[in-house]
Design an enzyme around this catalytic site. Sequence first.
Site, PDB file in Angstrom:
ATOM      1  CE  LYS A  35      -3.710  -2.346   2.516  1.00  0.00           C
ATOM      2  NZ  LYS A  35      -4.361  -2.785   1.316  1.00  0.00           N
ATOM      3  CB  CYS A  36       4.292   1.709  -0.589  1.00  0.00           C
ATOM      4  SG  CYS A  36       5.683   2.838  -0.736  1.00  0.00           S
ATOM      5  N   GLY A  37       3.248   4.238  -2.255  1.00  0.00           N
ATOM      6  CA  GLY A  37       3.333   4.933  -3.538  1.00  0.00           C
ATOM      7  C   GLY A  37       4.316   4.272  -4.496  1.00  0.00           C
ATOM      8  CG  PHE A  38       8.230   4.127  -3.877  1.00  0.00           C
ATOM      9  CD1 PHE A  38       8.602   4.921  -4.944  1.00  0.00           C
ATOM     10  CD2 PHE A  38       8.449   4.615  -2.592  1.00  0.00           C
ATOM     11  CE1 PHE A  38       9.177   6.171  -4.767  1.00  0.00           C
ATOM     12  CE2 PHE A  38       9.015   5.865  -2.393  1.00  0.00           C
ATOM     13  CZ  PHE A  38       9.379   6.647  -3.484  1.00  0.00           C
ATOM     14  CB  THR A  39       2.811  -0.636  -4.288  1.00  0.00           C
ATOM     15  OG1 THR A  39       2.922  -0.420  -2.879  1.00  0.00           O
ATOM     16  CG2 THR A  39       2.292  -2.039  -4.544  1.00  0.00           C
TER      17      THR A  39
END
Length: 159
Positions: A35-39
Amino acid sequence: MTSVYDFTAATLGGGDLPLASLSGQVLLVVNTASKCGFTPQYQGLEALYRSYRDRGFAVLGFPCNQFGGQEPGTAQEIASFCTTEYDVTFPMFARIEVNGARAHPLYEFLKREKPGLLGSEAIKWNFTKFLIDRSGQVASRHAPTTAPQALARGIEALL
Protein backbone atom coordinates in the site's frame (compact mmCIF):
# COMPACT_ATOMS: atom_id res chain seq x y z
CA MET A 1 33.83 -13.23 5.76
CA THR A 2 30.06 -12.95 6.08
CA SER A 3 27.93 -12.92 2.95
CA VAL A 4 24.23 -12.78 2.12
CA TYR A 5 24.40 -16.54 1.64
CA ASP A 6 25.04 -17.02 5.38
CA PHE A 7 21.45 -16.05 6.26
CA THR A 8 18.13 -17.87 6.31
CA ALA A 9 14.74 -16.23 5.92
CA ALA A 10 11.16 -17.43 6.30
CA THR A 11 9.17 -17.49 3.07
CA LEU A 12 5.61 -16.22 2.63
CA GLY A 13 4.59 -19.87 2.43
CA GLY A 14 5.92 -20.49 5.93
CA GLY A 15 9.09 -22.46 5.25
CA ASP A 16 12.66 -21.35 5.84
CA LEU A 17 14.91 -20.69 2.86
CA PRO A 18 18.66 -20.76 3.46
CA LEU A 19 19.99 -18.08 1.13
CA ALA A 20 22.94 -20.43 0.54
CA SER A 21 20.55 -22.20 -1.86
CA LEU A 22 20.95 -19.09 -4.07
CA SER A 23 24.75 -19.14 -3.84
CA GLY A 24 26.46 -17.90 -6.99
CA GLN A 25 23.49 -15.83 -8.15
CA VAL A 26 23.26 -12.07 -8.46
CA LEU A 27 20.47 -10.89 -6.14
CA LEU A 28 18.37 -7.79 -5.73
CA VAL A 29 17.06 -7.61 -2.15
CA VAL A 30 14.11 -5.23 -1.69
CA ASN A 31 11.89 -4.34 1.27
CA THR A 32 8.38 -4.15 -0.15
CA ALA A 33 4.89 -2.96 0.78
CA SER A 34 1.48 -3.40 -0.84
CA LYS A 35 0.00 0.00 0.00
CA CYS A 36 2.90 2.33 -0.84
CA GLY A 37 3.33 4.93 -3.54
CA PHE A 38 6.25 2.82 -4.79
CA THR A 39 4.20 -0.41 -4.92
CA PRO A 40 3.97 -0.24 -8.75
CA GLN A 41 7.70 -1.03 -8.71
CA TYR A 42 6.64 -4.66 -8.33
CA GLN A 43 6.04 -4.56 -12.08
CA GLY A 44 9.59 -3.43 -12.82
CA LEU A 45 11.09 -5.86 -10.31
CA GLU A 46 9.23 -8.73 -11.95
CA ALA A 47 10.39 -7.57 -15.40
CA LEU A 48 14.03 -7.62 -14.21
CA TYR A 49 13.54 -11.07 -12.71
CA ARG A 50 12.05 -12.46 -15.91
CA SER A 51 14.75 -10.85 -18.05
CA TYR A 52 17.73 -12.15 -16.10
CA ARG A 53 16.68 -15.20 -14.05
CA ASP A 54 17.98 -17.64 -16.66
CA ARG A 55 21.40 -16.00 -16.32
CA GLY A 56 21.60 -16.47 -12.54
CA PHE A 57 19.65 -13.52 -11.13
CA ALA A 58 16.88 -13.34 -8.55
CA VAL A 59 14.84 -10.64 -6.87
CA LEU A 60 14.09 -11.29 -3.20
CA GLY A 61 11.09 -9.40 -1.79
CA PHE A 62 10.86 -8.76 1.95
CA PRO A 63 7.52 -7.23 2.98
CA CYS A 64 7.84 -4.70 5.79
CA ASN A 65 5.19 -2.78 7.74
CA GLN A 66 7.54 -0.30 9.45
CA PHE A 67 6.88 2.62 7.12
CA GLY A 68 3.45 4.15 7.43
CA GLY A 69 1.83 0.76 8.14
CA GLN A 70 1.82 0.10 4.39
CA GLU A 71 2.09 -3.70 4.63
CA PRO A 72 -0.57 -4.67 7.19
CA GLY A 73 -1.75 -7.93 5.58
CA THR A 74 -1.22 -11.53 6.53
CA ALA A 75 1.24 -13.68 4.57
CA GLN A 76 -1.67 -15.07 2.55
CA GLU A 77 -3.00 -11.56 1.77
CA ILE A 78 0.46 -10.35 0.74
CA ALA A 79 0.99 -13.38 -1.52
CA SER A 80 -2.45 -12.97 -3.08
CA PHE A 81 -1.90 -9.26 -3.72
CA CYS A 82 1.51 -9.80 -5.32
CA THR A 83 0.33 -12.54 -7.66
CA THR A 84 -3.06 -11.03 -8.51
CA GLU A 85 -2.02 -7.40 -9.00
CA TYR A 86 1.55 -7.78 -10.34
CA ASP A 87 1.96 -11.45 -11.33
CA VAL A 88 5.01 -11.67 -9.04
CA THR A 89 6.94 -14.92 -9.49
CA PHE A 90 10.19 -13.98 -7.74
CA PRO A 91 10.75 -15.25 -4.18
CA MET A 92 8.77 -13.40 -1.52
CA PHE A 93 9.52 -13.74 2.15
CA ALA A 94 7.59 -13.41 5.38
CA ARG A 95 7.09 -9.88 6.66
CA ILE A 96 10.13 -8.64 8.57
CA GLU A 97 11.46 -5.55 10.27
CA VAL A 98 14.40 -3.81 8.63
CA ASN A 99 15.19 -1.26 11.36
CA GLY A 100 15.34 -1.33 15.13
CA ALA A 101 15.99 -4.00 17.74
CA ARG A 102 13.96 -6.63 15.85
CA ALA A 103 15.52 -6.02 12.43
CA HIS A 104 16.17 -9.21 10.51
CA PRO A 105 19.87 -10.21 10.68
CA LEU A 106 20.08 -10.10 6.87
CA TYR A 107 19.10 -6.44 6.93
CA GLU A 108 21.56 -5.68 9.73
CA PHE A 109 24.26 -7.09 7.44
CA LEU A 110 23.05 -5.21 4.34
CA LYS A 111 22.86 -1.87 6.15
CA ARG A 112 26.27 -2.30 7.74
CA GLU A 113 27.88 -3.22 4.41
CA LYS A 114 26.33 -0.37 2.39
CA PRO A 115 25.19 2.58 4.49
CA GLY A 116 22.93 5.14 2.88
CA LEU A 117 23.37 8.88 2.47
CA LEU A 118 25.74 10.52 4.92
CA GLY A 119 26.62 7.10 6.34
CA SER A 120 23.17 6.43 7.75
CA GLU A 121 22.50 2.71 8.05
CA ALA A 122 18.74 3.00 8.59
CA ILE A 123 16.38 2.02 5.81
CA LYS A 124 14.41 5.19 5.08
CA TRP A 125 11.36 3.76 3.28
CA ASN A 126 9.85 0.86 1.36
CA PHE A 127 11.53 -0.33 -1.83
CA THR A 128 15.12 0.35 -0.78
CA LYS A 129 17.19 -1.97 -2.96
CA PHE A 130 20.47 -3.82 -2.39
CA LEU A 131 22.28 -5.36 -5.36
CA ILE A 132 24.32 -8.41 -4.36
CA ASP A 133 27.17 -9.89 -6.41
CA ARG A 134 27.74 -13.61 -7.10
CA SER A 135 29.97 -13.96 -4.01
CA GLY A 136 27.15 -12.69 -1.75
CA GLN A 137 28.66 -9.26 -1.14
CA VAL A 138 26.68 -6.01 -1.33
CA ALA A 139 27.63 -4.28 -4.56
CA SER A 140 25.34 -1.25 -4.24
CA ARG A 141 22.41 0.29 -2.38
CA HIS A 142 19.62 2.18 -4.12
CA ALA A 143 16.95 4.55 -2.83
CA PRO A 144 13.23 3.80 -3.09
CA THR A 145 12.99 6.41 -5.85
CA THR A 146 15.36 4.41 -8.06
CA ALA A 147 13.24 2.64 -10.66
CA PRO A 148 14.02 -1.06 -11.06
CA GLN A 149 14.81 -0.57 -14.77
CA ALA A 150 17.62 1.82 -13.80
CA LEU A 151 19.44 -1.13 -12.23
CA ALA A 152 19.64 -3.18 -15.43
CA ARG A 153 23.14 -2.02 -16.36
CA GLY A 154 24.47 -2.81 -12.88
CA ILE A 155 22.82 -6.24 -12.93
CA GLU A 156 24.29 -7.02 -16.34
CA ALA A 157 27.76 -6.01 -15.16
CA LEU A 158 27.53 -8.51 -12.27
CA LEU A 159 26.16 -11.32 -14.42
